[in-house]
Design a protein around this motif. Sequence first.
Motif, PDB file in Angstrom:
ATOM      1  N   ALA A  10      -4.817   2.469  -0.532  1.00 38.60           N
ATOM      2  CA  ALA A  10      -3.302   2.014  -0.553  1.00 38.60           C
ATOM      3  C   ALA A  10      -3.109   0.703   0.239  1.00 38.60           C
ATOM      4  CB  ALA A  10      -2.220   3.249  -0.270  1.00 38.60           C
ATOM      5  N   ASP A  11      -4.067   0.363   1.214  1.00 37.47           N
ATOM      6  CA  ASP A  11      -3.699  -0.668   2.030  1.00 37.47           C
ATOM      7  C   ASP A  11      -2.514  -0.938   2.780  1.00 37.47           C
ATOM      8  OD1 ASP A  11      -6.510  -1.820   1.445  1.00 37.47           O
ATOM      9  OD2 ASP A  11      -5.728  -3.118  -0.194  1.00 37.47           O
ATOM     10  N   LEU A  12      -1.877   0.375   3.160  1.00 39.46           N
ATOM     11  CA  LEU A  12      -0.730   0.420   4.052  1.00 39.46           C
ATOM     12  C   LEU A  12      -1.155   0.357   5.317  1.00 39.46           C
ATOM     13  CD1 LEU A  12       1.239   3.215   2.116  1.00 39.46           C
ATOM     14  CD2 LEU A  12       1.932   1.142   2.387  1.00 39.46           C
ATOM     15  N   TYR A  16       2.827   1.948   9.290  1.00 38.41           N
ATOM     16  CA  TYR A  16       3.887   2.503   8.110  1.00 38.41           C
ATOM     17  C   TYR A  16       3.474   4.016   7.949  1.00 38.41           C
ATOM     18  CZ  TYR A  16       5.829   3.229   3.741  1.00 38.41           C
ATOM     19  OH  TYR A  16       6.661   3.768   2.604  1.00 38.41           O
ATOM     20  N   SER A 123      -4.447  -1.138  -4.372  1.00 35.63           N
ATOM     21  CA  SER A 123      -4.240  -1.948  -3.073  1.00 35.63           C
ATOM     22  C   SER A 123      -2.871  -1.589  -2.718  1.00 35.63           C
ATOM     23  CB  SER A 123      -4.279  -3.304  -3.256  1.00 35.63           C
ATOM     24  OG  SER A 123      -4.106  -4.004  -2.315  1.00 35.63           O
ATOM     25  N   MET A 124      -1.843  -2.479  -2.389  1.00 37.57           N
ATOM     26  CA  MET A 124      -0.638  -2.158  -2.096  1.00 37.57           C
ATOM     27  C   MET A 124       0.398  -1.694  -3.421  1.00 37.57           C
ATOM     28  SD  MET A 124       0.313  -4.472   1.185  1.00 37.57           S
ATOM     29  CE  MET A 124       1.683  -3.697   1.667  1.00 37.57           C
ATOM     30  N   GLY A 127       0.418   1.325  -2.565  1.00 40.69           N
ATOM     31  CA  GLY A 127       1.067   1.418  -1.315  1.00 40.69           C
ATOM     32  C   GLY A 127       2.728   1.514  -1.720  1.00 40.69           C
ATOM     33  N   HIS A 131       5.353   4.329  -1.318  1.00 38.90           N
ATOM     34  CA  HIS A 131       6.474   3.884  -0.676  1.00 38.90           C
ATOM     35  C   HIS A 131       7.810   4.599  -1.428  1.00 38.90           C
ATOM     36  CE1 HIS A 131       9.561   1.744   1.653  1.00 38.90           C
ATOM     37  NE2 HIS A 131      10.147   1.252   0.549  1.00 38.90           N
ATOM     38  N   PHE A 237       5.851  -5.804  -2.328  1.00 41.35           N
ATOM     39  CA  PHE A 237       4.617  -5.582  -1.531  1.00 41.35           C
ATOM     40  C   PHE A 237       3.507  -6.903  -1.767  1.00 41.35           C
ATOM     41  CE2 PHE A 237       4.494  -1.024  -0.056  1.00 41.35           C
ATOM     42  CZ  PHE A 237       5.727  -0.933   0.416  1.00 41.35           C
ATOM     43  N   SER A 239      -0.415  -8.069  -0.715  1.00 45.08           N
ATOM     44  CA  SER A 239      -1.495  -7.916   0.232  1.00 45.08           C
ATOM     45  C   SER A 239      -2.549  -9.117   0.045  1.00 45.08           C
ATOM     46  CB  SER A 239      -2.338  -6.666  -0.407  1.00 45.08           C
ATOM     47  OG  SER A 239      -2.432  -6.745  -1.323  1.00 45.08           O
ATOM     48  N   SER A 266       0.559  -7.151   4.050  1.00 47.57           N
ATOM     49  CA  SER A 266      -0.514  -6.547   4.755  1.00 47.57           C
ATOM     50  C   SER A 266      -1.602  -7.044   4.199  1.00 47.57           C
ATOM     51  CB  SER A 266      -0.486  -4.969   4.811  1.00 47.57           C
ATOM     52  OG  SER A 266      -1.419  -4.624   5.804  1.00 47.57           O
TER      53      SER A 266
END
Length: 290
Positions: A10-12, A16, A123-124, A127, A131, A237, A239, A266
């Motif tokens: 999720a690349d958070l 976070y 990935s995000m 994420g 969220h 988001f 990334s 991120s």
Amino acid sequence: MFKIITDSTADLPVEYLEKHQVGCMPISYILDGVTYGRDREMDWKKFYTMMREEGKMPTTSQINPAEAKEYFEEYISDHKEILHLAFSSGLSGTCNNLRMAAEEIMAEHPEVKIIVVDSLCASMGEGLFVHKAVQMRDAGKSMEETAQWMQEHVQNFVHAFTVNDLFHLYRGGRVSKTTAVLGTLASIKPTLHVDEEGHLIVIGKVRGRKKSLHALVNYMEEKMGSWEQINRDDYVFISHGDAIEDAEYVRDLIRERFGMEHFLISHIGPTIGAHSGPGTIALFFMGESR
């Protein structure tokens, strides 16, 4: 309150995860003969430096059922309700292994309930999926209500990527060797998305880096639809594979075109970065369809 868990894909940012009390299961990768993941971590900038300057080619592996069960067992003493938001089943077998582990845990511990939702995201994008679930949990929704909303709206989580080096996509079987060679010589930059089944698909090609960044925002305008009017306060988001300036450039384009102000930027972690490579820019937002 139920516990939300996701995967490292999720690349958070750690900040976070800590702020919103989200658990994270690490998916391991191998670089230069060393396995990284749960017990050993590498600085993400060093990871990209080794790929970019030393030509190191990492590989990844999925969470197996035994590992998944072990991870879940770490949470069930404090949490009897767990919602796991999983990496796309179209890109990894991790989600199915998590479901098998969850069934085994619940058979052994009838007081525990675990729901695993296939995000069909990466990935995000994954994420952003997390969220939304965090927002629902914090608004007082039950785990079942949250899981149902996530499953019903999975196709509204839109992804758009561009990569700087086609050879990483070739290694992952996304483009042919001929496409990689000719595209690199001609400075061709592909645009990709994650489709309805969670697979990474090439959807367009432009020549030059700046044009590829604009192509991401053009795709956002195409796919956002009514979400732009109804949910202008949604987060976007972004990334990046060690390319923060380009990520910020895309953010500024979105601000200028749509007037949106809520962003989370991120880096792409090593598990995803192993396949996308340095210089990748990825954009995630809510839209009418993928």
